[in-house]
Write an enzyme that holds these catalytic residues in place. Structure first.
Site, short mmCIF file in Angstrom:
data_model
loop_
_atom_site.label_atom_id
_atom_site.label_comp_id
_atom_site.label_asym_id
_atom_site.label_seq_id
_atom_site.Cartn_x
_atom_site.Cartn_y
_atom_site.Cartn_z
N ASP A 91 4.87 3.22 2.04
CA ASP A 91 5.93 2.85 2.96
C ASP A 91 7.21 3.42 2.35
O ASP A 91 7.32 3.50 1.14
CB ASP A 91 5.95 1.32 2.97
CG ASP A 91 7.07 0.77 3.81
OD1 ASP A 91 7.26 1.30 4.90
OD2 ASP A 91 7.71 -0.19 3.37
N ASP B 69 4.58 -5.42 5.34
CA ASP B 69 3.48 -4.48 5.54
C ASP B 69 2.11 -5.13 5.40
O ASP B 69 1.09 -4.45 5.37
CB ASP B 69 3.61 -3.32 4.54
CG ASP B 69 4.92 -2.58 4.72
OD1 ASP B 69 5.30 -2.34 5.88
OD2 ASP B 69 5.57 -2.27 3.71
#
Ligand code: ADP
Ligand code: MG
Length: 759
Positions: free
Chosen positions: A450, A651
């Protein structure tokens, strides 16, 4: 009520013990599942509390030589604490006991080896043959020494044999017990009926020396093995010692020292220079540098000031501060880490399945082979070699097979490496959830990261403003800050911090909605506003030329477009700096042969800039959180084995669908159980370290298993005498005992080697 707990087991020493306990308890009414770990000497049992209990279960395994240590291994309360320590001191006591036995056994073994060597070298003429006097002397001395050896030093093996006869359950001890007592009995009978047996047998051939030396070797091997096994588990010991014993609490304006267990939420705790931080909390006044290396593996002390989080178990350097306890007892980070490491060390890796299957049939198979060898020699050998010679070869083979067979090496191969691997990880701030994750990690070929918080610091700052309206810059920021005041996003924080810095008014919006992966919308002073990325304004069909902000986005800045329903008011640029170690870490992942992909909800140009800067292979920008999840799924269906690294909170869904989810924790506020791997201190350099650790651990396991299998597959047939018809070689049981002692020690030793490997 199903109750699942992990218990320490006393009396275990090899894989067949695990099998015996598992198969015995599985049959018990109320037992749902049981998983025994040889390395940790624990059993994870799920049972129905209405049907059975630990006392009942202990009764079932007691006759077989095992028992449960009743303190459960959960949490960090004091009983458990002492329980852990007790079992360690017990281990040390056992080790001492073994040492004493070895001290007495070694001289006897040396005498036996001396006699054996004299016999052998005398026979080939290298030394003068033993005189009648010495022959007679040893002839009477050795039986006495062997009796001591078998019944005192070898008592555990005799007990193993007894249990085999009584309950039909055999383990390694039973094998050795059977081998040595057969050798002893045969020698005893031959000695007692020397004259009447002389016509049929070579009565000079006795095996008292074999009994002595074999028992010494095996006891020595076990001693070394126990000692090294103690070392494999020292990561937990170290973590436990991090815990402070007392806390300096400020009560009624005075500092009082109280035991750790009495600290409660909200206590104000004073930390002196060089002091240990007792629990987790937030600094209320003062500042200092704190050495957090014991938790995060990061060697540099971290600066801490007001409102910063501190973690229990870390050590203050030179400053002084006061903090408020927010997490105590089992909620602390350290308690979580200890629990996680303990559970991971006790879990089974899939690679162990084969070894488990073989261990389950190992002991009976060896028994059958030993008897086949004995009777095979007598039946087929007698015609060719004569009965006396065939019998002695048969006996030698019988004893050698029983003594050389080593289920321990098989049983220890995987768990010892897992224990060391997981412990080593914890030391570096790499927390591994279970053995399965550790195993899977070495098969990964794609690492997805990410952007925000993983590649970049996750702390953006406002860098510039483009104003397309009649309003002043301050008005624009004020509106945006009001909108963002309800958002949790790092971008929102950056705007608010900026607004605060220049003293702008911030009013809470009257209507508010956060749109995941796009931005926010809300009403301020009766006007509806939208703020976010280009996706956010797509639906509004506003004329906006992205060329206007191209220059900034190409420099890696993130645009936040502020609009009403009718008009774009302005664009505020925020920039999040790339983590210092990101580039090097990506390069390391490449050197491990991995593909690195970046996913982000951010603008395409911004993403491209960052991806280029750190050397990412491929990136996908403007993806929503669901999009991230879909992307991982897609990569997996295309055959990639994916590790996803991101922050464990936002996430979490994407981490869950990846083969291995890696949560980057930035502080104390994370649920560290949420991902397969948690990297403390959010350092992406640790991704490569974690993968390397997995490779090293798996290599260790593979070497161990190969060695253990090869050892038994080659050793047992040779011990059975397979080489004799071709080369005239028969294995002396003494050699078999030595090999057996070495085999399990070398497996544990090989696992311990992992400790000193560089990640
Ligand atoms: P990532 O974690 O990859 O940055 P997010 O889904 O958190 O992705 O956000 C994606 C994009 O959505 C951000 O880059 C930003 O442009 C926009 N965004 C999200 N939340 C906000 C917010 N509160 N204010 C402004 N923009 C936002
Ligand atoms: Mg994010």
């Amino acid at each position: 009520m199903i109750n699942q707990k992990t218990y320490k087991i006393r009396g275990m020493h090899c894989a067949s013990c695990a099998n015996i306990i598992e198969s015995t308890l599985k049959k018990e009414e109320g037992v749902e599942s049981i998983e025994v770990n040889v390395g940790m000497e624990t059993a994870k049992i799920a049972f129905d509390e209405t049907k059975t209990n630990v006392t009942k279960l202990t009764k079932k395994i007691k006759p077989l030589g095992y028992s449960f240590v009743v303190e459960k291994m959960e949490g960090m309360d004091h009983s458990e604490h002492t329980g852990m320590k007790m079992s360690k001191s017990e281990k040390i006591a056992e080790l001492f006991d073994m040492k004493v036995k070895i001290m007495t056994a070694l001289p006897l073994a040396l005498i036996s080896i001396f006699v054996m060597s004299w016999d052998i070298f005398g026979a080939v003429g290298m030394v003068p043959v033993m005189s009648i006097f010495w022959k007679e002397f040893f002839h009477h001395l050795l039986p006495i020494l062997a009796t001591y050896m078998l019944f005192v030093v070898g008592k555990p093996y005799l007990l193993g044999l007894y249990r085999f006869f009584r309950y039909g359950k055999a383990n390694m001890d039973s094998l050795i017990g059977l081998g040595t007592s057969v050798a002893f009995l045969y020698s005893f009978v031959v000695g007692a009926f020397e004259e009447s047996l002389r016509p049929f047998l070579n009565v000079d051939n006795t095996y008292f020396d074999v009994v002595i030396v074999v028992i010494t070797f095996i006891t020595l091997g076990k001693y070394l093995e126990t000692r090294s096994k103690l070392k494999t588990g020292d990561a937990i010991e170290k973590l436990l010692t991090l815990q402070a014993k007392t806390a300096l609490v400020v009560r009624d304006g005075k500092e009082v020292e109280i035991p750790l267990s009495e600290v409660v939420h909200g206590d104000i705790i004073s930390v002196k220079p060089g002091g240990k931080i007792p629990v987790d909390g937030i600094i209320v006044s003062g500042s200092s540098y704190v050495d957090e290396s014991m938790i995060t593996g990061e060697p540099m002390p971290v600066q801490k000031k007001e409102n910063d989080l501190v973690v229990g178990g870390t050590i203050n350097t030179t400053g002084a501060f006061v903090f408020k306890a927010t997490k105590v007892g089992e909620e602390t980070m350290l308690a979580h880490i200890i629990k996680m490491v303990e559970e991971a060390q006790g879990s089974k890796a899939p690679i162990q399945a084969l070894a488990d299957k073989i261990s389950a049939i190992f002991v009976p198979t060896v028994l059958v082979i030993a008897f086949l060898a004995l009777f095979g020699w007598i039946l087929f050998g007698a015609g060719i070699l004569g009965f006396s010679k065939a019998l002695s070869l048969g006996l030698v083979s019988f004893v050698s097979v029983l003594v050389i067979a080593c289920p321990c090496a098989l049983g220890l191969a995987t768990p010892t490496a897992i224990i060391v691997g997981v412990g080593k990880g914890a030391k570096e701030g790499i927390l591994i959830k279970d053995a399965t994750t550790l195993q899977k990690l070495h098969t990964i070929n794609t690492v997805v990261v990410d952007k925000t918080g993983t590649i970049t610091k996750g702390k953006p700052e406002v860098v510039s403003i483009k104003n397309f309206s009649e309003k002043s810059d301050s008005d624009i920021i004020s509106i945006l800050a009001s909108l963002e005041s309800k958002s949790e996003h790092p971008i929102a924080h950056s705007i608010l911090t900026y607004a605060n810095k220049i003293n702008l008014a911030v009013k809470p919006p009257s209507e508010f909605e956060a749109i995941k992966g796009k931005g926010v919308k809300g009403e301020v002073d009766g006007v509806e506003y939208f703020a976010g990325n280009s996706k956010m304004i797509e639906g509004l069909a506003l004329p906006f030329d992205s060329k206007l902000i191209e220059k900034e986005t190409l420099e890696g800045k993130t645009p936040i477009i502020l609009t009403t329903k009718q008009k774009v008011l302005g664009v505020i640029m925020v920039a999040d700096s790339v983590k210092q170690e990101a580039k090097e870490s990506v390069a390391r992942l490449h050197s491990l042969g991995l593909k690195v992909i970046m996913l982000t909800g951010d603008d395409k140009n911004t993403a491209e800039y960052i991806a280029r800067e750190v050397g990412i292979d491929e990136f996908f920008a403007e993806v929503t959180p669901e999009g991230k999840l879909e992307k991982i799924k897609e990569l997996r269906t295309k055959g990639s084995i994916v590790a996803m690294a991101g922050d464990g909170v936002n996430d979490a869904p994407a981490l869950a669908v990846a083969d291995v989810g890696i949560a980057m924790s930035t502080g104390t506020d994370v649920a560290i159980e949420s991902a397969g791997i948690t990297l403390l201190n959010g350092d992406i350099g640790k991704i490569a370290k974690a993968i390397k650790l997995s490779h090293l651990t798996m290599n260790g396991i593979k070497q161990n298993l190969f060695w253990a299998f090869a050892y038994n597959i080659i050793g047992i047939p040779i011990a059975a005498g397979i080489l004799y018809p071709f080369f005239g070689i028969i294995m002396n049981p003494v050699f078999a005992g030595g090999a057996m002692a070495l085999s399990s020690v070398s497996v544990v030793g090989n696992s311990l080697r992992l400790k000193s490997k560089k990640l």
